[in-house]
Design an enzyme around this catalytic site. Structure first.
Site, PDB file in Angstrom:
ATOM      1  N   SER A 137      51.430  23.488  60.794  1.00  0.00           N
ATOM      2  CA  SER A 137      50.737  22.261  60.434  1.00  0.00           C
ATOM      3  C   SER A 137      51.075  21.904  59.002  1.00  0.00           C
ATOM      4  CB  SER A 137      49.218  22.459  60.604  1.00  0.00           C
ATOM      5  OG  SER A 137      48.525  21.329  60.160  1.00  0.00           O
ATOM      6  N   ASP A 138      51.223  20.584  58.745  1.00  0.00           N
ATOM      7  CA  ASP A 138      51.680  20.178  57.410  1.00  0.00           C
ATOM      8  C   ASP A 138      50.575  20.274  56.359  1.00  0.00           C
ATOM      9  OD1 ASP A 138      50.208  18.173  58.506  1.00  0.00           O
ATOM     10  OD2 ASP A 138      51.462  16.533  57.794  1.00  0.00           O
ATOM     11  N   LYS A 139      49.326  20.010  56.735  1.00  0.00           N
ATOM     12  CA  LYS A 139      48.270  20.026  55.727  1.00  0.00           C
ATOM     13  C   LYS A 139      46.918  20.133  56.395  1.00  0.00           C
ATOM     14  CE  LYS A 139      49.423  15.894  54.278  1.00  0.00           C
ATOM     15  NZ  LYS A 139      50.271  15.357  55.352  1.00  0.00           N
TER      16      LYS A 139
END
Length: 385
Positions: free
Chosen positions: A359-361
């Site tokens: 997940s990016d963030k």
């Protein structure tokens, strides 16, 4: 017919390639005079009723085209006859066939094969209905979410402000949005006051983005004078002109790409298919071997056939389908208690076999906040006090 199918396939590929390209639009760069000319509208009074009806008849409702759905009877048949159920159905048919052979030869045949065939049929039908009911119930809950609150929008037409269903909006409509509203279409902002939107569903940006009436970037996603369908207005208010509706919106393009993806087999489906091949091969090999052996030992052909069927059916694990279905259903119910809705029972095992989630963030998979849930102090012991 083959030529037509080829053309359809080529057209679908071209459409997908077109969707994958960078958006080429200039709505954010052109002047308001050109915007009004293209859309045949007025930023003060909006569309006239006659012009609205003409454009709406041409463009259609402002909604995303739903992906093709599988009819319920096909879903039920897949649960009843797909995967491991096929092997059990073959076993049940062979049992009835063996009983038929015995009935034709003996006056009072043994009813073992009849009972076994009935049990196999019962197991397949009950587990199929059970799995279908579980998935249909989850699908019904998901559909009910869509119908909970019909979206509305404030529209200016012919100088009068009215509230209409968002699906009735069309190109050139002048709309008014405020904090808390969900944007009903892609819009270019005429004027605004402290207007901010949440673009997290579109770009992943967790912070609200301020909007204005001036073009600030050549990229339509980054410029401040555009806002997009399905994003939320966080605060402030704005008046804007609709520039894209339905499938032609940015979110519509993404939805079209997502719905065009094929569905791969789940890990458990692959394993069950592999298992069916092994079991079928072993069962047929042993059955044929003993069939030949029965002939060598002098058994009658009918008895040898019954023996063949018995060996094949004996190698079919009748309880496996029911066991797998019950285990997955129980796990799905446990997940439902944790507010996780399982649409497909096989997805339970897929999630269980997941080792890494990228997940990016924070905000993509969480509640948009990152907090410490539990602190475990680490105590280091040394030889000296």
């Amino acid at each position: 017919d083959g030529f037509k199918k080829l053309n359809k396939k080529e057209k679908k590929t071209e459409d997908l390639d077109d969707l994958k390209k960078e958006m080429d639009m200039d709505w954010h760069r052109i002047s308001w005079e050109e915007v009004c000319t293209r859309l045949e509208t007025n930023v003060e009074t909006g569309l006239t009723q006659e012009k609205y009806e003409e454009i709406f008849a041409r463009e259609g409702p402002n909604c995303l085209t739903p992906p093709k759905t599988t009819p319920e009877w096909i879903k039920f048949c897949k649960q009843l006859f797909g995967g491991f159920s096929t092997l059990l159905w073959i076993g049940a048919i062979l049992c009835f066939f063996a009983y038929g052979i015995q009935s034709s030869k003996y006056v009072d045949p043994a009813e073992d094969n009849l009972y076994l065939g009935a049990v196999l049929t019962f197991v397949v039908v009950v587990t199929g209905i059970f799995a279908y009911y579980q998935e249909a119930k989850s699908a019904a809950i998901m559909d009910s979410f869509k119908k909970m609150v019909p979206q509305e929008a404030t529209v200016v037409r012919g100088g009068e402000t009215t509230i209409v269903n968002a699906e009735l909006i069309t190109l050139g409509d002048v709309i008014e949005v405020k904090g808390g509203d969900k944007l009903p279409a892609d819009i270019r902002i005429v004027n605004c006051s402290g207007f901010k939107v949440d673009n997290s569903s579109l770009t992943g940006e967790s912070e609200p983005q301020s909007r204005g009436s001036e073009c600030t970037d050549d990229n339509p996603i980054e410029t401040k004078n555009l806002a997009f369908f399905s994003t939320n207005a966080v605060e402030g208010a704005a008046r804007a002109v609709v520039i894209s509706c339905g499938d032609n919106t940015v979110m519509g393009r993404i939805a079209s790409l997502a719905s065009s993806l094929g569905s791969d087999q789940t890990p458990i489906a692959i394993e069950i298919e592999h298992f069916i091949h092994i079991v079928s091969g072993v069962a047929v090999f042993l059955g044929v071997s003993f069939f030949i052996l029965a002939f060598i030992l002098g058994y009658e052909p009918i008895e040898a056939v019954v023996f063949l069927i018995g060996i094949i059916v004996a190698n079919v694990p009748e309880g496996l389908l029911a066991t797998v279905t019950v285990c997955l259903t129980l796990t799905a119910k446990r997940m439902a208690k944790k507010n996780c809705l399982v649409k497909n029972l096989e997805a339970v095992e897929t999630l269980g076999s997941t080792s890494t989630i990228c997940s990016d963030k924070t905000g993509t998979l969480t509640q948009n906040r990152m907090t410490v849930g539990k602190f475990l102090p680490r105590v280091i012991f040394s030889g000296e006090r």
